[in-house]
Design a protein around this motif. Structure first.
Motif, PDB file in Angstrom:
ATOM      1  N   VAL A  53      48.683  26.793  28.562  1.00  0.00           N
ATOM      2  CA  VAL A  53      48.543  28.177  29.031  1.00  0.00           C
ATOM      3  C   VAL A  53      49.441  29.136  28.248  1.00  0.00           C
ATOM      4  O   VAL A  53      49.033  30.243  27.908  1.00  0.00           O
ATOM      5  CB  VAL A  53      48.876  28.258  30.538  1.00  0.00           C
ATOM      6  CG1 VAL A  53      48.857  29.696  31.022  1.00  0.00           C
ATOM      7  CG2 VAL A  53      47.923  27.411  31.342  1.00  0.00           C
ATOM      8  N   PHE A  54      50.652  28.717  27.924  1.00  0.00           N
ATOM      9  CA  PHE A  54      51.598  29.617  27.255  1.00  0.00           C
ATOM     10  C   PHE A  54      51.661  29.399  25.741  1.00  0.00           C
ATOM     11  O   PHE A  54      52.488  29.983  25.072  1.00  0.00           O
ATOM     12  CB  PHE A  54      52.989  29.461  27.879  1.00  0.00           C
ATOM     13  CG  PHE A  54      53.002  29.810  29.331  1.00  0.00           C
ATOM     14  CD1 PHE A  54      52.870  31.136  29.736  1.00  0.00           C
ATOM     15  CD2 PHE A  54      53.096  28.833  30.301  1.00  0.00           C
ATOM     16  CE1 PHE A  54      52.854  31.465  31.086  1.00  0.00           C
ATOM     17  CE2 PHE A  54      53.086  29.148  31.654  1.00  0.00           C
ATOM     18  CZ  PHE A  54      52.962  30.478  32.045  1.00  0.00           C
ATOM     19  N   ASP A  55      50.788  28.552  25.236  1.00  0.00           N
ATOM     20  CA  ASP A  55      50.767  28.259  23.804  1.00  0.00           C
ATOM     21  C   ASP A  55      49.866  29.268  23.087  1.00  0.00           C
ATOM     22  O   ASP A  55      48.725  28.976  22.758  1.00  0.00           O
ATOM     23  CB  ASP A  55      50.285  26.823  23.574  1.00  0.00           C
ATOM     24  CG  ASP A  55      50.304  26.429  22.107  1.00  0.00           C
ATOM     25  OD1 ASP A  55      50.742  27.244  21.261  1.00  0.00           O
ATOM     26  OD2 ASP A  55      49.868  25.303  21.806  1.00  0.00           O
ATOM     27  N   LEU A  56      50.410  30.462  22.864  1.00  0.00           N
ATOM     28  CA  LEU A  56      49.616  31.537  22.260  1.00  0.00           C
ATOM     29  C   LEU A  56      49.223  31.208  20.825  1.00  0.00           C
ATOM     30  O   LEU A  56      48.096  31.483  20.401  1.00  0.00           O
ATOM     31  CB  LEU A  56      50.377  32.864  22.322  1.00  0.00           C
ATOM     32  CG  LEU A  56      50.744  33.327  23.737  1.00  0.00           C
ATOM     33  CD1 LEU A  56      51.511  34.637  23.692  1.00  0.00           C
ATOM     34  CD2 LEU A  56      49.512  33.440  24.610  1.00  0.00           C
ATOM     35  N   LYS A  57      50.136  30.609  20.083  1.00  0.00           N
ATOM     36  CA  LYS A  57      49.841  30.228  18.699  1.00  0.00           C
ATOM     37  C   LYS A  57      48.729  29.173  18.674  1.00  0.00           C
ATOM     38  O   LYS A  57      47.794  29.261  17.889  1.00  0.00           O
ATOM     39  CB  LYS A  57      51.111  29.697  18.028  1.00  0.00           C
ATOM     40  CG  LYS A  57      50.951  29.387  16.563  1.00  0.00           C
ATOM     41  CD  LYS A  57      52.295  28.963  15.973  1.00  0.00           C
ATOM     42  CE  LYS A  57      52.193  28.618  14.513  1.00  0.00           C
ATOM     43  NZ  LYS A  57      53.484  28.203  13.959  1.00  0.00           N
ATOM     44  N   GLY A  58      48.843  28.184  19.546  1.00  0.00           N
ATOM     45  CA  GLY A  58      47.823  27.139  19.632  1.00  0.00           C
ATOM     46  C   GLY A  58      46.463  27.702  20.003  1.00  0.00           C
ATOM     47  O   GLY A  58      45.433  27.285  19.465  1.00  0.00           O
ATOM     48  N   LYS A  59      46.449  28.670  20.927  1.00  0.00           N
ATOM     49  CA  LYS A  59      45.192  29.302  21.331  1.00  0.00           C
ATOM     50  C   LYS A  59      44.576  30.075  20.168  1.00  0.00           C
ATOM     51  O   LYS A  59      43.361  30.024  19.963  1.00  0.00           O
ATOM     52  CB  LYS A  59      45.425  30.240  22.521  1.00  0.00           C
ATOM     53  CG  LYS A  59      45.647  29.514  23.825  1.00  0.00           C
ATOM     54  CD  LYS A  59      45.832  30.499  24.953  1.00  0.00           C
ATOM     55  CE  LYS A  59      46.003  29.757  26.261  1.00  0.00           C
ATOM     56  NZ  LYS A  59      46.143  30.658  27.385  1.00  0.00           N
TER      57      LYS A  59
END
Length: 107
Positions: A53-59
């Motif tokens: 959910v908080f992995d903006l780079k991964g998203k």
């Protein structure tokens, strides 16, 4: 690795991508990532883990890859597009054949 055969030109482009003098923009990095993942199919997108959910780079990376998939780009086409992109970036961000790639992961 899946059954995708990686061309020598693609493998060279991957090496060359690590010898750019200046760091590419985030948009270019995401484009490189999406094409690389589609080219190698390692793992196929439907088997890859969803980012947290908080992995903006991964998203962002997963979205870049999904965009390539949604455009119907085959692994072979992704290799060609990746090679062409790296050739463009070598001009944009300068290229040093003798540059030692930076270690990833703080080693």
């Amino acid at each position: 690795m899946s059954g995708v055969t990686l061309s020598p030109a693609f493998n060279q482009a991957v090496v060359d991508s690590k010898k750019l003098v200046e760091k590419p923009s985030n948009d270019h990095l995401l484009e490189m990532y999406g094409l690389y993942k589609q080219a190698t199919q390692d793992p196929p997108i439907e088997k890859s883990e969803a980012p947290g959910v908080f992995d903006l780079k991964g998203k962002a990376k997963k979205r870049a890859w999904q965009k390539v998939v949604d455009e119907g780009v085959t692994p072979e086409q992704a290799q060609e597009k990746y090679i062409a992109l790296i050739e463009q970036l070598k001009v944009l961000y300068k290229f040093d054949e003798n540059k030692v790639p930076e270690a990833v992961g703080g080693k």
